[in-house]
Enzyme design. Structure first.
Site, PDB file in Angstrom:
ATOM      1  N   THR A  20      59.279  53.182  57.839  1.00  0.00           N
ATOM      2  CA  THR A  20      59.775  53.857  59.036  1.00  0.00           C
ATOM      3  C   THR A  20      58.721  53.740  60.143  1.00  0.00           C
ATOM      4  O   THR A  20      57.539  53.709  59.842  1.00  0.00           O
ATOM      5  CB  THR A  20      59.981  55.347  58.693  1.00  0.00           C
ATOM      6  OG1 THR A  20      60.979  55.417  57.707  1.00  0.00           O
ATOM      7  CG2 THR A  20      60.381  56.164  59.900  1.00  0.00           C
TER       8      THR A  20
ATOM      9  N   GLY B  27      58.489  58.910  55.740  1.00  0.00           N
ATOM     10  CA  GLY B  27      58.485  59.215  54.309  1.00  0.00           C
ATOM     11  C   GLY B  27      59.871  59.568  53.831  1.00  0.00           C
ATOM     12  O   GLY B  27      60.870  59.087  54.389  1.00  0.00           O
TER      13      GLY B  27
END
Ligand code: GLY
Length: 304
Positions: free
Chosen positions: A173, A225
């Site tokens: 990400t 995460g």
């Protein structure tokens, strides 16, 4: 500050791969510095940096997005302006090269904060945003990553933290946060989500207060995460609240946020934070997090 994902990153043992990640982070940070040196706002800087991260296939966002259970890309992104808490977000979109730019258009050109799936794509067409073909996103690596996840009947974090899976987890990400010389804060986060996720699953990245937050009174935050952990703890807003209510700086509030994330949900991932005074901080519960910062116009530092 920018990040490119958190996790085991054991594939980054290879010096060439590490160099590749760090050079990309460095180049993008310096671009963000240039944007603000030329008079651009924090909002313009985070949009520009997040777009460049989306354009780099090494990261799990934009062209590097991971694949869902159907072998398709479904991307989430958000952007937030700390001046007035205005925000724009999109979820479960495909065929868009830069989801963060679509999120910015939701913020500035619609009366809404979040649009999803087909409605978001219709809005992209309305704004004249170009659609890219499906093969813009597919690489042999991502197809292989999905194949392995399917064999194990599991979803995988962008950079999974287990030894067993870490080789497969080389996409992360992305996020960018900034404070400009006027003291304005902004944050942007963008992702392809997690490998083999269910169709329609939305993570933390487009959720204001979870994967992204910016308030000139406190801080700018971007998270990376396992999204479900960040949604349950509303981690970005929690860090902002720690700052406001306990009068903490970036480092103290980040530490308090990470402690909360671990204590409440054993959260997997990390955050980058800039406070209203321009102090930079990061924290993560995974082995590593790819990230970098330029504090108060100083040197560029990149870490993982
Ligand atoms: N943090 C990205 C996601 O869980 O989708």
């Amino acid at each position: 500050m920018v990040h490119g994902g958190a996790g085991a990153l054991d594939n980054v043992k290879d010096d060439k791969i590490a160099f590749r990640y760090l050079e990309s982070i460095r180049r993008i940070l310096e671009h963000g510095r240039d944007v603000m040196e030329l008079g651009g706002s924090a909002l313009q800087a985070v949009e520009a940096c997040a777009s460049l991260l989306e354009d780099d296939p090494a990261f799990n966002a934009g062209c590097g997005s991971v694949l869902n259970e159907n072998g398709k890309v479904e991307m989430d992104a958000a952007i937030m302006d700390g001046r007035d808490l205005s925000a724009g977000a999109i979820a479960a979109v495909d065929n868009i090269a830069n989801p963060v730019q679509l999120a910015r258009l939701v913020m500035t050109e619609s009366e809404h904060v979040m649009l999803i799936s087909e409605g978001a794509m219709r809005f992209a067409d309305h704004c004249g945003m170009e659609r890219v073909p499906e093969d813009y996103f597919y690489t042999a690596d991502r197809v292989e990553q999905l194949r392995k996840a399917r064999l194990k009947h599991k979803v995988m974090l962008d950079h999974d933290d287990t030894e067993e899976d870490s080789e497969d987890q080389k996409y992360g990400t992305i996020g960018a946060i900034a404070r400009d010389p006027k003291g304005n804060l902004a944050a942007a986060t963008s992702t392809g989500g997690i490998v083999n996720k269910r169709m329609g699953r939305v993570g933390d990245s487009p959720i204001v207060g979870a994967g992204v937050y910016a308030d000139n009174e406190t801080c700018a935050v971007s998270a990376t995460g396992f999204g479900e952990d960040f949604m349950r703890t509303v981690i970005s807003k929690t860090i902002s609240d720690f700052m406001l209510m306990k009068d903490l700086d970036a480092k103290q509030a980040t530490a308090a946020g990470i402690e909360y994330l671990v204590r409440k949900v054993k959260g997997r991932g990390g955050v980058i934070v800039i406070d209203r005074d321009g102090k930079c901080s990061s924290g993560f519960t995974t082995k590593k997090m790819i990230h970098g910062w330029i504090e108060k116009g100083g040197e560029t530092t990149c870490r993982f």
